[in-house]
Scaffold this active site. Structure first.
Site, mmCIF file in Angstrom:
data_model
loop_
_atom_site.group_PDB
_atom_site.id
_atom_site.type_symbol
_atom_site.label_atom_id
_atom_site.label_comp_id
_atom_site.label_asym_id
_atom_site.label_seq_id
_atom_site.Cartn_x
_atom_site.Cartn_y
_atom_site.Cartn_z
ATOM 1 N N ARG A 1 -7.193 -1.463 2.197
ATOM 2 C CA ARG A 1 -5.906 -1.009 1.790
ATOM 3 C C ARG A 1 -4.345 -1.910 2.119
ATOM 4 O O ARG A 1 -4.569 -2.456 2.997
ATOM 5 C CB ARG A 1 -5.236 0.207 1.481
ATOM 6 C CG ARG A 1 -4.217 -0.051 0.690
ATOM 7 C CD ARG A 1 -3.302 1.488 0.702
ATOM 8 N NE ARG A 1 -4.119 2.960 0.208
ATOM 9 C CZ ARG A 1 -4.429 2.812 -1.705
ATOM 10 N NH1 ARG A 1 -3.717 1.949 -2.212
ATOM 11 N NH2 ARG A 1 -5.019 3.773 -1.712
ATOM 12 N N HIS B 1 -3.999 -3.529 -3.538
ATOM 13 C CA HIS B 1 -3.445 -2.192 -3.287
ATOM 14 C C HIS B 1 -4.461 -1.479 -3.888
ATOM 15 O O HIS B 1 -5.432 -0.966 -3.964
ATOM 16 C CB HIS B 1 -2.427 -2.013 -2.958
ATOM 17 C CG HIS B 1 -1.491 -2.573 -1.913
ATOM 18 N ND1 HIS B 1 -1.313 -3.745 -2.215
ATOM 19 C CD2 HIS B 1 -1.377 -2.339 -0.294
ATOM 20 C CE1 HIS B 1 -0.383 -4.338 -1.138
ATOM 21 N NE2 HIS B 1 -0.652 -3.225 -0.159
ATOM 22 N N GLU B 2 -3.698 -1.469 -5.483
ATOM 23 C CA GLU B 2 -4.324 0.183 -6.472
ATOM 24 C C GLU B 2 -5.032 -0.759 -7.645
ATOM 25 O O GLU B 2 -4.294 -0.598 -8.862
ATOM 26 C CB GLU B 2 -3.515 1.102 -6.240
ATOM 27 C CG GLU B 2 -3.249 1.852 -5.367
ATOM 28 C CD GLU B 2 -2.138 2.958 -5.455
ATOM 29 O OE1 GLU B 2 -1.911 3.221 -6.666
ATOM 30 O OE2 GLU B 2 -1.730 3.810 -4.145
ATOM 31 N N GLN B 3 -5.927 -1.349 -7.346
ATOM 32 C CA GLN B 3 -6.555 -1.968 -8.667
ATOM 33 C C GLN B 3 -7.037 -0.669 -9.492
ATOM 34 O O GLN B 3 -8.140 -0.064 -8.787
ATOM 35 C CB GLN B 3 -7.704 -3.317 -8.813
ATOM 36 C CG GLN B 3 -7.259 -4.043 -8.164
ATOM 37 C CD GLN B 3 -7.865 -6.091 -8.210
ATOM 38 O OE1 GLN B 3 -8.966 -5.232 -9.128
ATOM 39 N NE2 GLN B 3 -7.700 -6.547 -7.219
#
Length: 546
Positions: free
Chosen positions: A66, A371-373
């Site tokens: 991450r 980070h947060e796809q």
């Protein structure tokens, strides 16, 4: 006649091969960089036919990426096997930054079986990348890795370090020694140790990982050196041979067949006209080598350049059943071809159960996020191919989008997306990033009927990339112009990338309201069309050309 090895044997983004034989089985581990799960392991029985078998680093406790940058993550894994116990050992680096300073913690995991389960990681060191584990015939184990020197006026590729690993204490012990500082080719990395007779052989990569890449061999009577360099070094390179179909030849490892022949697995790249960029990334090829009377290794076909076709081992061919071109998402697990950027997607974000026969993605961050796809993709492995999917999504405003990606990294990609426009309503857009610069290609948004799934298509033809859509899956309409696929390449990346082009499915919710999109199927179909030659190719439009 033995079967013929047709190179590359692992197509599309499979660099830094570490090859191993266990009985009649061959395995190759390759780098995966920021894509999760980490490390690809392919399997073969004949060195000709290969299948993707497993990705061992499938837990965050083994691989936490991450926030890592583009082309960080897993670099150059090493797969080995303890000769006394048969336990598989996998050494890997998680590169967390790759600027002037490099943060490079190295880890070890083990498994009784090649397909796992693999252990929790043991931390080793962080002095550099490309670690490799050597099991000596006296039972001792040794870690080697390149050492990174960030000081001013120093060579950052400062050499190859050697230190003993104690499996009982689960840590490195004893002194650290720099056993090889490389040759005039420079940029020494990717070390592997072998022993033959009374000689220790050190195989390294040099010259950088682009067109000057090379394989260097050195030897010593003592494990810790000094090492003398091959008299005809480099052992393998494509440098200075622009006519070759396989370029970037380097970063290699060795394997011996049961009948005593030797083969060298190495990375390579295949440039595509007119730009000469390697859109599929760095791939893996295999060459046959021999040990000459002077005790040095050389290519069987002569010279030191890579060949497209190599005689394989003298055994019957062992093909594997072909994989289906179409995934209808009818199982409870994602197909092995798929990966996600940096992190595993939790069940509430990505699942195959909430709507039968569909992959449901809940909206995540943008395709520029580290980070947060919410993004599920697979490698492009053929220069000419077609990718189709069908998405059912009901966006409520412009910060909602779901659709089909052609993706290199957070700074270079294309996205054919269903979104919402205050004037057009539910609509289709095509946009992208080129080295961090944003552009749109569709003209006015294309209005779509409400409450109806939409089929999306990507077609790669050499350097040309085309998108289209269909409401019935039969009649297709183009979206935007021909686009330049070569921006999805290592050569085009702003600070030199290391991965390759992907096609995937993504759902974005930049408002954080948890929009969901349902994908009915995903097809990846290689085509038989011949990639145009340089004289035939027409440059395609790029996004804000650099």
């Amino acid at each position: 006649m033995p079967p013929t090895i047709q190179n590359p044997v692992l197509t599309g983004f499979n660099p830094d091969p570490s090859i191993l034989r266990d009985g009649e089985d061959y395995y190759i581990a390759t780098s995966t960089f920021e894509w999760f799960p980490g490390v690809q392991i392919h399997h073969s029985r004949d060195l000709v036919n290969w299948r993707l078998l497993t990705r061992p680093l499938n837990r965050v406790s083994q691989l936490d990426m991450r926030g890592v940058g583009d082309s960080c993550g897993i670099w150059a894994p090493c797969l080995s096997q303890a000769p006394d116990t048969g336990v598989f050992h996998l050494i890997y680096t998680i590169v967390r930054s790759r600027g002037h300073f490099k943060d490079t913690p190295n880890f070890l995991v083990t498994a009784e079986s090649i397909d796992g389960p693999w252990s929790e990681p043991i931390y080793l060191n962080a002095s550099g990348f490309d670690p490799s584990l050597y099991h000596d015939d006296d039972g001792r184990k040794w870690l080697i890795n390149m050492v990174w020197d960030a000081r001013k006026h120093k060579n950052p590729f400062a050499g190859i370090l050697l230190q003993e690993y104690d499996p009982q204490q689960r840590k490195l012990v004893g002194p650290v020694k720099n056993i090889f500082e490389g040759t005039s080719l420079g940029l020494v990395e990717g070390p592997h140790l072998y022993k033959r007779g009374d000689w220790y052989y050190l195989l390294t990569a040099e010259g950088g990982t682009m067109h000057e890449h090379a394989v260097t061999l050195a030897r010593s009577r003592q494990l810790d050196g000094p090492y003398e360099v091959h008299p005809d070094n480099p052992v393998l390179t494509a440098d200075g041979h622009d006519e070759l179909p396989l370029r970037k030849a380097g970063h290699a490892s060795l394997v011996q067949t049961p009948d005593g022949r030797w083969f060298l697995a190495h990375l390579c790249g295949r440039p595509v006209p007119p730009t000469g960029r390697c859109i599929l990334g760095r791939e893996t090829a295999i060459q046959e080598v021999r040990w000459d009377l002077d005790g040095w290794l050389r290519l069987v076909q002569g010279g030191n350049t890579p060949a497209l076709h190599v005689p394989g081992p003298a055994r019957p061919p062992h093909p594997f059943p072909p994989t289906s071109a179409r995934d209808d998402f009818d199982t409870h697990t994602l197909g092995l071809d798929f990966q996600t950027p940096r992190i595993p997607l939790a069940e509430e974000v990505c699942n195959l159960t909430e709507r039968a026969g569909h992959l449901r993605l809940r909206g995540g961050e943008s395709l520029c996020s580290v980070h947060e796809q919410s993004h599920v993709a697979r490698r492009l492995q053929h220069h000419v191919c077609t990718v189709d999917t069908c998405v059912d999504v009901q966006p409520q405003h412009f910060q909602h989008a779901a659709g089909l990606t052609a993706y290199y990294d957070t700074r270079s990609f294309y996205f054919l997306a269903i979104t919402h426009d205050q004037n057009a309503g539910r609509c289709l857009t095509l946009y992208g990033m080129n080295a961090g610069e944003y552009d749109e290609f569709h003209g006015e948004p294309i209005a779509l009927p409400d409450q109806r799934p939409c089929h999306l298509r990507l077609q790669l033809d050499g350097s040309d990339l085309r998108f289209s859509y269909s409401l019935d899956g039969q009649t297709w309409k183009r979206v935007g112009p021909d686009l330049d696929a070569s921006i999805l390449s290592d050569e085009y990346a702003q600070e030199l990338g290391f991965t390759g082009a992907f096609a995937g499915m993504a759902c974005l919710d930049l408002a954080g309201t948890r929009l969901h999109a349902d994908f009915d199927y995903f097809t990846y179909q290689p085509m038989t069309t011949v990639v145009p030659t340089a004289s035939q190719a027409t440059p395609a439009r790029t996004l804000n050309p650099a």
